[in-house]
Design an enzyme around this catalytic site. Structure first.
Site, short mmCIF file in Angstrom:
data_model
loop_
_atom_site.label_atom_id
_atom_site.label_comp_id
_atom_site.label_asym_id
_atom_site.label_seq_id
_atom_site.Cartn_x
_atom_site.Cartn_y
_atom_site.Cartn_z
N THR A 93 47.16 -7.87 -12.58
CA THR A 93 47.66 -9.26 -12.68
C THR A 93 46.74 -9.99 -13.65
O THR A 93 45.55 -10.19 -13.35
CB THR A 93 47.60 -9.96 -11.31
OG1 THR A 93 48.38 -9.22 -10.39
CG2 THR A 93 48.16 -11.38 -11.41
N LYS A 168 55.20 -12.83 -12.05
CA LYS A 168 54.17 -12.66 -11.01
C LYS A 168 53.49 -13.99 -10.68
O LYS A 168 53.34 -14.35 -9.51
CB LYS A 168 53.15 -11.63 -11.50
CG LYS A 168 51.89 -11.51 -10.68
CD LYS A 168 52.08 -10.74 -9.41
CE LYS A 168 50.81 -10.76 -8.58
NZ LYS A 168 50.97 -10.15 -7.30
N LYS A 243 42.75 -16.71 -7.83
CA LYS A 243 42.87 -16.17 -9.20
C LYS A 243 44.29 -16.39 -9.74
O LYS A 243 44.49 -16.87 -10.85
CB LYS A 243 42.54 -14.67 -9.19
CG LYS A 243 42.79 -13.97 -10.51
CD LYS A 243 42.76 -12.45 -10.36
CE LYS A 243 43.48 -11.81 -11.53
NZ LYS A 243 43.66 -10.38 -11.41
#
Ligand code: NAD
Length: 293
Positions: A93, A168, A243
């Site tokens: 990611t 995502k 994050k």
């Protein structure tokens, strides 16, 4: 059978590589951390002592690394060691910009590339039930699909380069915001003398339903498999949620999108991490609301 090089064999990459082995692929792996490489060897991965050794002879390379900077450091070494036409898939990611830079590097080297971040956590990685969100050309996607199917149950082609990362971070921004909303509702219910089970029974079957309550309920009891029943052991660590929320806010700034609740969620998870909770499951943020933010 495909010869696959797997770079980054940590919490996610380790079990993903093991599933590729189980599916009959020949997997060579590399990780900077020796214990992780040893664990991968035990699951049938052939260990390599550096990246170029791992990718030699590979038809497809998969990377599963912490952040964009790691991908942008690893990909030039990978691309320098593989022939044109090889497919490189990044499942980490990372920010959309770094993903697009990695695609551009691959294109310059004549290689096929795909950004394919995952949802489903370490449990999904071990069970081979991850969701992959892919960005890249139709040709790259078609070549990657059978490999991704050995590690996941749902593979979605979201669009061109970077589209997987875009999907995502949008998904995880929804998740961060919805978890905070669900936690606030349970804290309010406690103050009003309403039981956890009663709120769950109503909200999980009416308009309040969402993954954060139905599958990942932040209080112990209603959903026995949720981390709340296991002292908030992750699961999905709060540091990783932070994050992803930060990635969503970087992307919002660059694209000019207005995401005020995403910004607030990032602030709240930053505060939660600062209080020493980065390694706990992200649903533990309910405790912060109990103690008044
Ligand atoms: P991790 O830290 O457990 O694993 C990353 C591995 O990469 C480490 O073992 C590290 O030694 C290795 N590494 C770093 N730089 C390297 C290099 N240049 N060459 C070789 N190896 C290198 O992290 P993780 O939990 O496996 O997560 C990996 C990615 O997946 C992250 O981007 C994360 O955000 C994403 N992700 C994680 C989860 C989760 O629940 N853990 C869920 C979805 C997505």
């Amino acid at each position: 059978m495909t010869r696959i090089a797997f770079i980054g064999l940590g919490n996610m990459g380790g079990p993903m590589a093991a599933n590729l082995v189980k599916a009959g692929h020949e997997v060579t792996g590399f990780d900077l951390a020796a214990p992780v490489l040893k664990a991968a060897e035990e699951s049938g991965v052939t260990p390599a002592s550096h990246v170029s050794q791992a990718v030699a002879g590979a038809e497809t390379v998969v990377t599963m690394l912490p952040q964009g900077k790691h991908v942008l450091t690893a990909w030039p070494d990978i691309l320098a060691s593989i022939p044109a036409g090889t497919l490189v898939i990044d499942c980490s990611t990372i920010d959309v910009e770094s993903a697009r830079k990695a695609h551009a590097m691959a294109k310059a080297a004549g290689c096929l590339s795909l950004d394919a971040p995952v949802s489903g956590g370490t449990g999904g990685a071990a069970a081979g039930t991850l969701t992959f969100m892919a960005g890249g050309s139709q040709e790259s996607f078609a070549k990657a699909k059978p490999i991704l199917e050995a590690m996941g149950k749902k593979i979605v082609h979201c669009g061109e380069a970077g589209a997987g990362q875009a999907a995502k971070i949008c998904n995880n921004m929804i998740l961060g915001i919805s978890m905070i909303g669900v936690c606030e509702a349970f804290v309010l219910a406690e103050k009003l003398g309403l039981s956890h089970q009663a709120l769950f029974d109503v909200a999980s079957t009416s308009s309040g339903q969402c993954w954060s309550i139905n599958s990942y309920c932040p209080v112990p009891g209603p959903v026995p498999t949720s981390p709340a029943n296991n002292a908030y052991k992750p699961g999905f660590a709060a540091a990783l949620m932070l994050k992803d929320l930060r990635l969503s806010q970087e992307a919002a700034l660059l694209s000019g999108a207005s995401t005020p609740l995403g910004a607030e969620a990032a602030q709240l998870y930053a505060l939660f991490e600062k209080q020493g909770n980065g390694g706990r499951d992200f649903s533990a943020i309910i405790e912060m609301f109990r103690s008044k933010v």
